[in-house]
Structures are given as C-alpha cells and as structure tokens.
Design a protein around this motif. Sequence first.
Motif, short mmCIF file in Angstrom:
data_model
loop_
_atom_site.label_atom_id
_atom_site.label_comp_id
_atom_site.label_asym_id
_atom_site.label_seq_id
_atom_site.Cartn_x
_atom_site.Cartn_y
_atom_site.Cartn_z
N ASN A 103 0.83 -1.21 0.00
CA ASN A 103 0.00 0.00 0.00
C ASN A 103 0.86 1.26 0.00
O ASN A 103 0.54 2.23 -0.69
N ASP A 104 1.94 1.26 0.77
CA ASP A 104 2.85 2.42 0.78
C ASP A 104 3.44 2.65 -0.61
O ASP A 104 3.50 3.78 -1.09
N LYS A 105 3.87 1.57 -1.25
CA LYS A 105 4.47 1.68 -2.58
C LYS A 105 3.47 2.23 -3.59
O LYS A 105 3.79 3.07 -4.42
N ASN A 106 2.23 1.75 -3.49
CA ASN A 106 1.18 2.16 -4.44
C ASN A 106 0.41 3.39 -3.99
O ASN A 106 -0.56 3.78 -4.65
N LYS A 107 0.83 3.99 -2.87
CA LYS A 107 0.18 5.17 -2.30
C LYS A 107 -1.32 4.94 -2.09
O LYS A 107 -2.15 5.73 -2.50
N ILE A 108 -1.61 3.81 -1.44
CA ILE A 108 -2.98 3.48 -1.07
C ILE A 108 -3.11 3.68 0.43
O ILE A 108 -2.31 3.16 1.20
N VAL A 109 -4.11 4.45 0.82
CA VAL A 109 -4.31 4.77 2.23
C VAL A 109 -5.66 4.21 2.67
O VAL A 109 -6.66 4.37 1.97
N THR A 129 -12.06 10.86 -2.59
CA THR A 129 -11.32 11.65 -3.58
C THR A 129 -10.63 12.84 -2.92
O THR A 129 -9.45 13.10 -3.17
N ARG A 130 -11.36 13.54 -2.05
CA ARG A 130 -10.77 14.70 -1.36
C ARG A 130 -9.64 14.27 -0.42
O ARG A 130 -8.62 14.95 -0.31
N LEU A 131 -9.86 13.17 0.27
CA LEU A 131 -8.81 12.66 1.16
C LEU A 131 -7.56 12.28 0.37
O LEU A 131 -6.44 12.54 0.81
N GLY A 136 -2.11 13.10 -0.57
CA GLY A 136 -1.16 12.78 -1.63
C GLY A 136 -1.19 11.31 -2.00
O GLY A 136 -0.17 10.73 -2.37
N ALA A 137 -2.35 10.70 -1.89
CA ALA A 137 -2.49 9.27 -2.18
C ALA A 137 -3.08 9.05 -3.57
O ALA A 137 -3.77 9.91 -4.09
N ASN A 138 -2.79 7.90 -4.13
CA ASN A 138 -3.41 7.52 -5.40
C ASN A 138 -4.83 7.01 -5.18
O ASN A 138 -5.69 7.15 -6.04
N GLU A 139 -5.04 6.39 -4.01
CA GLU A 139 -6.35 5.82 -3.70
C GLU A 139 -6.55 5.82 -2.20
O GLU A 139 -5.62 5.60 -1.43
N VAL A 140 -7.79 6.07 -1.79
CA VAL A 140 -8.17 5.97 -0.39
C VAL A 140 -9.26 4.91 -0.29
O VAL A 140 -10.27 4.99 -0.98
N ILE A 141 -9.01 3.92 0.54
CA ILE A 141 -10.01 2.89 0.81
C ILE A 141 -10.69 3.32 2.10
O ILE A 141 -10.07 3.37 3.16
N LEU A 142 -11.97 3.65 1.97
CA LEU A 142 -12.69 4.30 3.05
C LEU A 142 -13.66 3.35 3.74
O LEU A 142 -14.49 2.71 3.10
N ALA A 143 -13.52 3.26 5.05
CA ALA A 143 -14.50 2.56 5.89
C ALA A 143 -15.25 3.63 6.65
O ALA A 143 -14.72 4.71 6.92
N THR A 144 -16.51 3.38 6.98
CA THR A 144 -17.29 4.39 7.68
C THR A 144 -17.86 3.83 8.98
O THR A 144 -18.12 2.64 9.10
N THR A 145 -18.01 4.73 9.93
CA THR A 145 -18.59 4.42 11.22
C THR A 145 -19.61 5.51 11.53
O THR A 145 -19.38 6.68 11.19
N ILE A 146 -20.70 5.13 12.16
CA ILE A 146 -21.71 6.11 12.54
C ILE A 146 -21.63 6.34 14.04
O ILE A 146 -21.61 5.40 14.83
N GLN A 157 -9.84 9.30 10.32
CA GLN A 157 -8.56 8.78 10.77
C GLN A 157 -7.90 8.11 9.58
O GLN A 157 -8.47 7.17 9.00
N ALA A 158 -6.74 8.63 9.20
CA ALA A 158 -6.04 8.08 8.03
C ALA A 158 -4.56 8.37 8.13
O ALA A 158 -4.17 9.48 8.51
N ASP A 159 -3.77 7.39 7.76
CA ASP A 159 -2.33 7.58 7.65
C ASP A 159 -1.72 8.16 8.93
O ASP A 159 -0.85 9.02 8.88
N GLY A 160 -2.23 7.71 10.08
CA GLY A 160 -1.71 8.18 11.35
C GLY A 160 -2.15 9.58 11.73
O GLY A 160 -1.62 10.17 12.67
N LYS A 161 -3.12 10.13 11.01
CA LYS A 161 -3.60 11.49 11.27
C LYS A 161 -5.08 11.45 11.59
O LYS A 161 -5.80 10.57 11.14
#
Length: 180
Positions: A103-109, A129-131, A136-146, A157-161
């Motif tokens: 994922n790091d190599k392919n810039k997937i977060v 897309t905004r994330l 600076g990622a090529n792709e964001v795989i998004l999980a959601t919580t309510i 919460q993404a990439d340690g931020k």
Amino acid sequence: MKLNSITLAKRYSRALFELASENNELEVVTNDLKAIHKIFISNPEYIEQLSSPSLPSTAKQTIVDLLKQDAHPLVAKFIQMIFEYQHLDAVVLIIEYFNRLVNDKNKIVHANATTAVELSTSQKEQLATRLAQHLGANEVILATTIDPDIIGGVVVQADGKIIDGSLATKIAKIRRMLVK
C-alpha cells in the motif's frame, strides 16, 4: 534469542516484499498472500494445529503442502520457510505488514470516516477523492462508522492522522473561546 512477533513480521514481510519487487512479481505475490491470509483468518484453528506439538510433523507438512499447492513459487518458498523455522503463528501478521508495504508503494491509504449519519455512495466517493488529494495518495479505501455524538460533520482517521471536522468539536472550540 527469540524475536517478538512484530519484529519478526516486519523482517519477513520486508524481505518478501523486496524479492517480489525485484522480480516484478509483486502483484501475483500479493494476490497469493491475500488468499492465504483469508484462509488463516477464516480458519484460526489451522495456526493452532500447525503450532501444536501433538500433531505429527508429517501431518503438518501435508497441510503446508496444500497451502503451497497453487501458490506462486516465491510464496510457496516463503510458506515452507516460515513453517520450517516454526513461525507459522506469525503468518497473518507477516502478510498484514507485507500489505502495508504494498500500500505504501502504491500510495494506497486506508481511512475511517466517522459521521453522525450514514453517507451515501456518492458522498463516500467524494470524501475518498478529497482525502486522496489531501494526503497525496493515489487511492483511499474508506471505511465508515456512525456516531451520533459528533452531531454533524466528519472525523477522519487516516495515515496516522486525525482530521476532525465534526460539529461537536467546533461547538467545543466556540465554548472554550466564550469562556476565556
């Protein structure tokens, strides 16, 4: 001296990642490892059996041979090696660290978005897309919580931020400013 599981997983995953990258076989190795990961996650008793001293070595080798049967040669050698060094109990962790490197190599977060209400598919795509642009990622795989406690907005919460755009946090900031 026995290595702890995390150190062991990082070393094995790094070595496997580098070999697969050097040989331009990263995609096929990744796919095979995902299949093996799925097997061990859905059948945790396999690890227990393969680690059990009560199961004869020949029976363990038969199970390992089944795992290697349709695998890429690099993955088959990897599975055999961690079996011989008695590290199969760390196979899931090794594969997870390997996937992080890919994922790091392919810039997937991977990100988790917490909202007060369920997001529509288009809202999730827009947020991803905004994330991706923000991180600076090529792709964001998004999980959601309510979580209704955030009132409105989104906490990501993404990439340690942590990106907190919740209404609850904004109200708390205004409250602190008024109290000063």
